[in-house]
Design an enzyme around this catalytic site. Structure first.
Site, PDB file in Angstrom:
ATOM      1  N   GLU A   1      19.863 -54.283  48.152  1.00 41.60           N
ATOM      2  CA  GLU A   1      20.839 -53.215  48.304  1.00 41.60           C
ATOM      3  C   GLU A   1      21.850 -53.237  47.164  1.00 41.60           C
ATOM      4  OE1 GLU A   1      24.066 -52.879  50.042  1.00 41.60           O
ATOM      5  OE2 GLU A   1      23.738 -50.807  50.598  1.00 41.60           O
TER       6      GLU A   1
ATOM      7  N   LEU B   1      27.565 -53.114  56.325  1.00 43.26           N
ATOM      8  CA  LEU B   1      26.569 -52.473  57.205  1.00 43.26           C
ATOM      9  C   LEU B   1      26.831 -50.980  57.254  1.00 43.26           C
ATOM     10  CD1 LEU B   1      25.996 -54.714  60.373  1.00 43.26           C
ATOM     11  CD2 LEU B   1      24.445 -54.264  58.487  1.00 43.26           C
ATOM     12  N   HIS B   2      26.499 -50.280  56.168  1.00 44.16           N
ATOM     13  CA  HIS B   2      26.652 -48.832  56.172  1.00 44.16           C
ATOM     14  C   HIS B   2      25.403 -48.223  56.776  1.00 44.16           C
ATOM     15  CE1 HIS B   2      24.289 -48.025  52.370  1.00 44.16           C
ATOM     16  NE2 HIS B   2      24.498 -49.317  52.299  1.00 44.16           N
ATOM     17  N   MET B   3      25.208 -46.924  56.575  1.00 42.58           N
ATOM     18  CA  MET B   3      24.197 -46.248  57.379  1.00 42.58           C
ATOM     19  C   MET B   3      22.762 -46.721  57.143  1.00 42.58           C
ATOM     20  SD  MET B   3      24.314 -42.346  58.293  1.00 42.58           S
ATOM     21  CE  MET B   3      23.311 -41.700  59.588  1.00 42.58           C
TER      22      MET B   3
ATOM     23  N   PHE C   1      23.575 -45.629  47.430  1.00 43.18           N
ATOM     24  CA  PHE C   1      23.461 -44.968  48.722  1.00 43.18           C
ATOM     25  C   PHE C   1      24.108 -45.783  49.806  1.00 43.18           C
ATOM     26  CE2 PHE C   1      19.933 -43.931  45.949  1.00 43.18           C
ATOM     27  CZ  PHE C   1      20.217 -42.601  45.734  1.00 43.18           C
TER      28      PHE C   1
END
Lengths: 103, 158
Positions: free
Chosen positions: A97, A18-20, A103
Site C-alpha cells: 500500500e 485502515l482507509h477504505m 488511493f
C-alpha cells in the site's frame, strides 16, 4: 461443532491507515470464514466483516487493534487476517500500500 | 472530522441527473467547480483518479450508499460534497443495489490522517438508518445541509 476462540493484537503499519481499500480487503477476507470476527480498538468493538464498521475505527498508522474470531475456523481466520494487516495490504499487483498510496 | 470541515455546502446536489457511475462523479465535480471549490482544470485529472480508484473495487458499500474518493495533490485540504439520486445509479456496489446517496471526497495525499477522519465520520453517521433515510428523502440541498448540521451536533449517533 467447537466454539473455538482466537485473538491477536496487531499494529497498523501502512502509512495511510485502515482507509477504505484496506477495510474492504479485510472485510472481504473475514467474510470467507464462518467464525464471527470482531475488531477491537480502544473502547470500540466492531464487526470485522463490515467495511463501514471497520472505517468507523479510524485506525491510523501505528494504531493497535485486536482481531478476535469465534467459531470453527477461528484459528485460520486470525492467522490470515493478521498476515493481511502485517503485510501492509498488498494490492492485486503485489505492490504494498505504501508504494501505491494514491488511493 | 465533522461534515462542515469538508463538505462544501454550496456544492450539495439533490436530483442528480446522471445515470452512470462516471456521469454521477462528473456531475458532483461540476457542482464543486460551480461553487468555486475546484477549478475547471481540476475536473479531468480528478475524475480520472476517482474512476481509477473505482476500478480497484467499487466504493458502493451497500444499502444505496457510495463514497467515491481519491487522494489528489491539487487540493490542499479535504474537499467533499453530497449527492442524492432519485432513480438510483448502478455503481457495481457490494450488494448489487443501486445507489441513491453519494459522498464524494478528494483529499490531499500528504494528510492521510485527515482522509481517515473524514471517512470515519461518514461511516459512523451512515450506520444510523434514520440519517440515511432522511438524506435519501431530502427534497432540497438545504434539507441535506440541515441533516449534516444535525449529524455534526451528534443528533444521530452518540
Amino acid at each position: 461443532m467447537t466454539e473455538e476462540k482466537q485473538s491477536a493484537t496487531i499494529t497498523i503499519i501502512n502509512p495511510q491507515g485502515l482507509h477504505m481499500r484496506p477495510a474492504y480487503l479485510f472485510a472481504e477476507m473475514a467474510s470467507r470464514f464462518s467464525s464471527r470476527i470482531e475488531v477491537v480498538k480502544d473502547d470500540m468493538r466492531i464487526d470485522g466483516k463490515s467495511v463501514l464498521s471497520i472505517l468507523t475505527l479510524g485506525a491510523t498508522q501505528g494504531s493497535q487493534v485486536a482481531v478476535e474470531a469465534t467459531g470453527p475456523d477461528a484459528e485460520a481466520a486470525v492467522a490470515e487476517l493478521v498476515q493481511l494487516v502485517t503485510s501492509g495490504f498488498p494490492d492485486e499487483s503485489g505492490k504494498t500500500e505504501a508504494e501505491a498510496s494514491h488511493f | 472530522m465533522k461534515f462542515c470541515n469538508f463538505v462544501k455546502s454550496e456544492a450539495i446536489k439533490v436530483d442528480l441527473d446522471a445515470t452512470t457511475k462516471e456521469g454521477v462523479i462528473r456531475e458532483l465535480i461540476h457542482s464543486l467547480i460551480a461553487s468555486g471549490s475546484l477549478t475547471a482544470e481540476q475536473e479531468e485529472p480528478i475524475v480520472q483518479a476517482i474512476m481509477k480508484r473505482e476500478e480497484l473495487g467499487s466504493t458502493g458499500i451497500g444499502r444505496g450508499i457510495a463514497v467515491p474518493h481519491t487522494k489528489h495533490s491539487s487540493v490542499g485540504q479535504p474537499v467533499g460534497t453530497v449527492g442524492v439520486s432519485r432513480q438510483g445509479v448502478d455503481f457495481q456496489s457490494l450488494d448489487g443495489e443501486k445507489v441513491q446517496l453519494f459522498f464524494l471526497l478528494i483529499s490531499p495525499p500528504d494528510r492521510p490522517g485527515d482522509h481517515l477522519r473524514a471517512l470515519e465520520n461518514i461511516s459512523k453517521q451512515l450506520q444510523d438508518d434514520t440519517f440515511c433515510r432522511f438524506l435519501k428523502q431530502s427534497k432540497t440541498a438545504n434539507d441535506v445541509r440541515q441533516i449534516l448540521e444535525e449529524a455534526d451536533n451528534n443528533q444521530f449517533v452518540s
